[in-house]
Design a protein around this motif. Structure first.
Motif, PDB file in Angstrom:
ATOM      1  N   ARG A 376      75.445  41.527  40.925  1.00  0.00           N
ATOM      2  CA  ARG A 376      74.278  42.250  41.432  1.00  0.00           C
ATOM      3  C   ARG A 376      74.520  43.752  41.421  1.00  0.00           C
ATOM      4  O   ARG A 376      73.613  44.538  41.092  1.00  0.00           O
ATOM      5  N   ILE A 379      74.136  45.005  37.892  1.00  0.00           N
ATOM      6  CA  ILE A 379      72.727  45.048  37.470  1.00  0.00           C
ATOM      7  C   ILE A 379      72.030  46.239  38.102  1.00  0.00           C
ATOM      8  O   ILE A 379      71.277  46.975  37.434  1.00  0.00           O
ATOM      9  N   ASP A 380      72.246  46.450  39.402  1.00  0.00           N
ATOM     10  CA  ASP A 380      71.590  47.570  40.087  1.00  0.00           C
ATOM     11  C   ASP A 380      72.035  48.913  39.520  1.00  0.00           C
ATOM     12  O   ASP A 380      71.242  49.862  39.437  1.00  0.00           O
ATOM     13  N   LYS A 382      73.025  49.267  36.478  1.00  0.00           N
ATOM     14  CA  LYS A 382      72.735  49.213  35.041  1.00  0.00           C
ATOM     15  C   LYS A 382      74.009  49.386  34.206  1.00  0.00           C
ATOM     16  O   LYS A 382      74.071  50.164  33.238  1.00  0.00           O
ATOM     17  N   THR A 386      76.581  42.754  31.846  1.00  0.00           N
ATOM     18  CA  THR A 386      76.592  42.259  33.234  1.00  0.00           C
ATOM     19  C   THR A 386      77.788  41.355  33.461  1.00  0.00           C
ATOM     20  O   THR A 386      78.503  41.502  34.461  1.00  0.00           O
ATOM     21  N   ASP A 436      70.987  33.204  32.472  1.00  0.00           N
ATOM     22  CA  ASP A 436      69.634  33.735  32.593  1.00  0.00           C
ATOM     23  C   ASP A 436      68.701  32.685  33.191  1.00  0.00           C
ATOM     24  O   ASP A 436      68.956  31.475  33.104  1.00  0.00           O
ATOM     25  N   GLU A 523      64.354  37.984  37.780  1.00  0.00           N
ATOM     26  CA  GLU A 523      64.883  38.120  39.143  1.00  0.00           C
ATOM     27  C   GLU A 523      64.836  36.811  39.932  1.00  0.00           C
ATOM     28  O   GLU A 523      65.179  36.796  41.104  1.00  0.00           O
TER      29      GLU A 523
END
Length: 541
Positions: A376, A379-380, A382, A386, A436, A523
């Motif tokens: 997380r 991802i936040d 960027k 990932t 995903d 999300e």
């Protein structure tokens, strides 16, 4: 020759004498009766004859006016009957005082119009009206004596409470409910003799008033979730207030140990655990459980109980809820784990009260939660990719550990089935963290197997009490419509069986995840953010 009938009848002389005498008497009676029928007026003694009236001498006084009545002196004798009063006289006669007026008018000796509930006379004079006295029904002496005997029979003295904190019949019902129902849905042990709540915590509560109030608060919360009632809600608030007040008093009396660290008594530690469970039964979403979790964490890191049974109970319940809290919250902290994913304590699988702890699966769940926080953050921020090299190694190690994991329960038992359900949910948790959010045969197969495990479980509360966490994880990965039908059925059955207040909130989060999955939203894997966006913080346990 003539017959006797033809001869003339002759009457003897004595007969004529009798008739003559009777005629004389008849005439006498008629004369007497005629005299008695004459009306003779009766003169009362008070009546005066004209001859008795004597002329008074007036002397030199002037004569009386012809218009003035002549006053005649009444002779002595029996008085006349008093003549009735005229209507004018009756109207002037004073009426009896009313006794039905308001209290204020009676005190002021004023006329009351007797308007209910407050008379108009007092309102017009701007005076406080005290209202009316209750009507007292007249009772005979026998009725009063019967009432007195009835009151003497009805008088009874209440027995003092046998246990501190159990103060009423409702409290006694709550205690019985805790023993027979509430404790069963919070543990894997349906038998009261092996249930740690009844075997360990309840004897402690009998010796500690604060813990007893905590237990009754938990029981009232569960009763309210099963059968909402103002009575249960009020009693729950009462016991909670008393329990927290006594807990605060105990902590103020206790002294800090070495290094300034507070040392808690076992009864106070038990109170912290019970209040943690209360936030689950109550369905609290404000994060109330966290203050109890912080205190329990401090206890786990700094002290050990002299009672080994209670220490084992504390370790199991604390670590179970601490790790489970990371599944539904963004504010999680890593739990110290060993390299083989085991918890930092040992427990007997046969005596364990919660699945996931006794079989070591919560070690894997904790590792996955740590991995989710890492991904997380990337991802936040960027950061690409990932899934970096370290994340891939961590995911591979968890997957390998789950494949070599051996269930410590006996096959064919409910404990074995629910342990395999936890293993299946743990793998689904890992998949939804690293892949995903798209339908895939692998995730469909894993969810289908998890639903089969759920359907194999018995409906008893003692086994269903551990189903919510794996049901939540599998539900967040149900892409297929037929899977969602089974998930909904399992949620409804869980609510009916356990009555825990947090189940409805967990189901609402799953519904939101399904909407994001149907919209192909990337999300949909991050339900922690969805819960945080709602302003919720609760335990899915």
């Amino acid at each position: 020759m003539s017959s006797a009938s033809d001869s003339p009848m002759t009457t003897p002389n004595f007969d004529s004498t009798i008739f003559n005498n009777s005629d004389t008497r008849s005439e006498s009676r008629l004369e007497t009766r005629s005299r008695s029928n004459e009306v003779v007026p009766k003169l009362e003694e008070t009546e005066l004859q004209l001859a008795d009236v004597k002329e008074e001498s007036f002397g030199d006084d002037p004569p009386i006016s012809p218009t003035e009545p002549v006053r005649i002196r009444r002779a002595r004798g029996r008085p006349r009957i008093h003549p009735p009063r005229s209507p004018t006289t009756l109207a002037k006669q004073a009426k009896a005082r009313s006794k039905t007026g308001c209290t204020t008018c009676r005190k002021r000796k004023k006329k009351c119009d007797e308007t209910k509930p407050f008379c108009m006379s007092c309102q017009k004079n701007n005076i406080h009206c005290e209202g009316y006295k209750p009507v007292e029904l007249w009772k005979s002496g026998k009725e009063k004596a019967a009432d007195a005997r009835k009151q003497s029979v009805e008088v009874k003295f209440e027995l003092p409470p046998l246990m501190e904190g159990v103060e009423s019949d409702l409290d006694r019902d709550l205690l019985q409910h805790f023993v027979s129902r509430a404790s069963a849905v919070l543990s894997l042990h349906g038998d009261q003799s092996t249930n740690p709540f009844t075997r360990i915590l309840l004897p402690m509560a009998l010796q500690h008033e604060g813990l007893m109030h905590s237990v009754l608060c938990l029981s009232a919360s569960h009763m309210y979730s099963v059968n909402p009632s103002e009575e249960y809600e009020d009693r729950q608030n009462f016991h909670r207030s008393k329990a927290l007040k006594l807990l605060k008093h105990d902590l103020e009396r206790q002294k800090a140990g070495e290094g300034g660290v507070m040392i808690y008594e076992d009864s106070n530690v038990a109170q912290i655990l019970v209040h943690l469970l209360h936030s689950i039964c109550d369905g609290n979403t404000s994060g109330e459980y966290r203050m109890h979790m912080v205190a329990a964490k401090q206890i786990a890191m700094n002290q050990k109980s002299l009672n080994p049974e209670f220490q084992t109970l504390f370790d199991e319940f604390f670590y179970y809820h601490w790790i489970a809290s990371q599944i539904t919250s963004l504010d999680g902290a890593e739990v110290p784990m060993m390299e083989n994913f085991s918890l930092p304590f040992e427990i007997n699988p046969e005596t364990a009260a919660l699945i996931g702890i006794s079989d070591g699966l919560f070690g894997f769940i904790s590792k996955i939660s740590n991995l989710r926080r890492r991904l997380r953050t990337r991802i936040d921020e960027k950061i690409a990719p990932t899934m970096d090299y370290e994340a891939l190694l961590a995911a591979h190690a968890i997957d390998s550990g789950l494949r070599t994991w051996v269930c410590p329960q006996s096959p064919g038992t409910p404990r074995y089935t629910i342990s395999m359900l936890y293993r299946q949910a743990t793998w689904v948790y890992l998949y939804r963290t690293t892949k995903d959010s798209h339908p895939h045969p692998f995730i469909k197969s894993a969810v289908d197997d998890g639903i089969r495990y759920i359907n194999e479980l018995p409906s008893e509360g003692w086994i269903q009490s551990n189903v919510l966490l794996p049901l939540f994880l599998i539900g967040c990965a149900a892409f297929e419509e037929e899977q969602r039908v089974e998930i909904n059925r399992a949620f409804n059955g869980l609510i009916a069986c356990t009555g825990l207040g947090n189940i409805g909130f967990a189901k609402e989060v799953v519904d939101d995840i399904w909407k994001l999955m149907d919209a192909d939203d990337a999300e949909s894997w991050d339900w922690e953010k969805i819960i945080n966006a709602k302003g919720w913080d609760f335990l899915a346990t």
